[in-house]
Design a protein around this motif. Structure first.
Motif, mmCIF file in Angstrom:
data_model
loop_
_atom_site.group_PDB
_atom_site.id
_atom_site.type_symbol
_atom_site.label_atom_id
_atom_site.label_comp_id
_atom_site.label_asym_id
_atom_site.label_seq_id
_atom_site.Cartn_x
_atom_site.Cartn_y
_atom_site.Cartn_z
ATOM 1 N N TYR A 125 -5.848 7.035 6.615
ATOM 2 C CA TYR A 125 -5.095 5.889 6.098
ATOM 3 C C TYR A 125 -3.615 6.210 5.950
ATOM 4 C CZ TYR A 125 -9.248 3.147 4.985
ATOM 5 O OH TYR A 125 -10.400 2.411 5.072
ATOM 6 N N ASN A 153 0.821 -1.204 0.000
ATOM 7 C CA ASN A 153 0.000 0.000 0.000
ATOM 8 C C ASN A 153 0.858 1.258 0.000
ATOM 9 O OD1 ASN A 153 -2.485 -1.167 -0.159
ATOM 10 N ND2 ASN A 153 -2.994 -0.959 1.998
ATOM 11 N N ASN A 161 2.320 1.798 -3.426
ATOM 12 C CA ASN A 161 1.266 2.299 -4.311
ATOM 13 C C ASN A 161 1.047 3.793 -4.085
ATOM 14 O OD1 ASN A 161 0.792 -0.202 -5.467
ATOM 15 N ND2 ASN A 161 -0.856 -0.734 -4.062
ATOM 16 N N TRP A 162 1.052 4.183 -2.811
ATOM 17 C CA TRP A 162 0.858 5.597 -2.458
ATOM 18 C C TRP A 162 1.994 6.454 -3.014
ATOM 19 C CZ3 TRP A 162 3.969 8.654 0.822
ATOM 20 C CH2 TRP A 162 3.454 9.914 1.125
ATOM 21 N N GLY A 212 -7.101 -1.150 -9.923
ATOM 22 C CA GLY A 212 -8.173 -0.767 -9.019
ATOM 23 C C GLY A 212 -7.937 0.594 -8.387
ATOM 24 N N THR A 213 -8.986 1.180 -7.856
ATOM 25 C CA THR A 213 -8.893 2.477 -7.198
ATOM 26 C C THR A 213 -9.632 2.429 -5.863
ATOM 27 O OG1 THR A 213 -10.889 3.333 -8.294
ATOM 28 C CG2 THR A 213 -8.775 3.715 -9.389
ATOM 29 N N ASP A 214 -9.293 3.344 -5.003
ATOM 30 C CA ASP A 214 -9.984 3.457 -3.727
ATOM 31 C C ASP A 214 -9.833 4.888 -3.236
ATOM 32 O OD1 ASP A 214 -11.443 2.816 -1.530
ATOM 33 O OD2 ASP A 214 -9.949 1.507 -0.598
ATOM 34 N N LYS A 215 -10.712 5.309 -2.342
ATOM 35 C CA LYS A 215 -10.649 6.649 -1.763
ATOM 36 C C LYS A 215 -10.101 6.532 -0.346
ATOM 37 C CE LYS A 215 -14.435 8.694 -4.453
ATOM 38 N NZ LYS A 215 -13.565 9.660 -5.152
ATOM 39 N N TRP A 216 -9.014 7.236 -0.079
ATOM 40 C CA TRP A 216 -8.369 7.213 1.228
ATOM 41 C C TRP A 216 -8.380 8.598 1.843
ATOM 42 C CZ3 TRP A 216 -3.168 4.002 0.998
ATOM 43 C CH2 TRP A 216 -3.485 2.665 0.728
ATOM 44 N N LYS A 232 -4.748 4.977 -6.804
ATOM 45 C CA LYS A 232 -4.749 3.982 -7.870
ATOM 46 C C LYS A 232 -3.734 2.897 -7.550
ATOM 47 C CE LYS A 232 -6.022 7.296 -11.498
ATOM 48 N NZ LYS A 232 -5.609 7.904 -12.805
ATOM 49 N N PHE A 233 -4.126 1.650 -7.735
ATOM 50 C CA PHE A 233 -3.264 0.518 -7.448
ATOM 51 C C PHE A 233 -2.702 -0.065 -8.742
ATOM 52 C CE2 PHE A 233 -6.555 0.603 -4.096
ATOM 53 C CZ PHE A 233 -5.733 0.926 -3.026
ATOM 54 N N ASN A 253 -8.069 9.981 -4.296
ATOM 55 C CA ASN A 253 -8.235 8.776 -5.106
ATOM 56 C C ASN A 253 -6.887 8.074 -5.230
ATOM 57 O OD1 ASN A 253 -11.032 8.937 -5.807
ATOM 58 N ND2 ASN A 253 -10.533 10.629 -7.168
#
Length: 244
Positions: free
Chosen positions: A135, A96, A99-100, A211-215, A206-207, A204
């Motif tokens: 996060y 993670n 990715n960040w 995939g994407t997610d909101k942190w 992005k991995f 937002n």
């Protein structure tokens, strides 16, 4: 075997010179200061039978996949709280974080830099709302002049990330007490000659798998009161109003 130069460079590059847990910058060689390196290349699985998360049979314990870059505080924490920081959790944290870093670097290349203003925080409740359920953290502070200030600033930043990490696991009663403790902490910071600035944003992420997610990401800045970057407004002063 030892960690090779190639593996070391890859680990630091993919980690963005940041701790994989608290996002603190690990190496600084700012002008008029001695080089400071608080980064540690930590083994997820120890090569020693008595070490944390030991697993027999690995061909090489010093490979990139078995390493995670951390600050000294979090290195000590993961090797002490082994029931919490399992192999699976550390691999998740490592992935993670990388990715960040990748997302942050890509955004900085594609977006034009704009002036950024962050408000000074004077309320423990307001600060708790910002760091709660985050996060990740973006942390910065003014260069310190002595070991006492280094210990003070480091302790403050560690306390804030710890508060943020546990905030989602406590009851409302405890949150009220935490907010009071943070108010007292802010008073101590100002007594030491600093101001604290903070904000939170939903970003937002992005991995690599698409995939994407909101942190929720919290930004925390500690600045000396005489820092020229600080802009002071007197909202009660009529001269601040336009004459037009």
């Amino acid at each position: 075997m030892a960690i090779s130069d190639k593996t070391r460079k890859k680990l630091w590059a993919k980690s963005g010179n940041r701790c994989s847990i608290c996002k603190t910058e690990l190496f600084s060689n700012k002008e008029k200061a001695e080089d400071l390196n608080i980064g540690e290349e930590c083994h997820i699985i120890s090569s020693k039978p008595t070490g944390p998360r030991y697993k027999e049979g690995l061909d090489d314990y010093d490979l990139y996949d078995n390493l995670v870059l951390l600050c000294r505080n979090h290195h000590k924490e993961i090797d002490t709280l082994t029931d919490t920081y399992t192999e699976e959790l550390l691999r998740y944290i490592k992935q993670n974080h990388e990715n960040w870093v990748s997302t942050t670097l890509n955004n900085s290349k594609t977006k034009k830099e704009k002036p950024k203003f962050i408000s000074r925080i004077t309320s423990g409740k307001e600060l708790l709302n910002i760091i709660s359920d985050s996060y990740g953290y973006r942390i910065d502070y003014d260069e310190v002049d002595n070991e006492e200030d280094a210990d003070f600033i480091g302790g403050i930043l560690q306390d804030l990330t710890d508060y943020g990490d546990i905030s989602g696991m406590v009851e409302v009663y405890d949150k009220v007490k935490m907010a009071l403790d943070l108010s007292k902490l802010l008073e101590t910071i100002e007594e030491k000659g600093y101001f604290l600035f903070a904000e939170d944003n939903i970003e937002n992420i992005k991995f690599k798998d698409g995939g994407t997610d909101k942190w929720k990401i919290a930004t925390i800045l500690i600045r000396k009161k005489d820092n020229p970057e600080i802009i002071k407004f007197d909202l009660s002063n009529e001269t601040n109003k336009s004459d037009n």
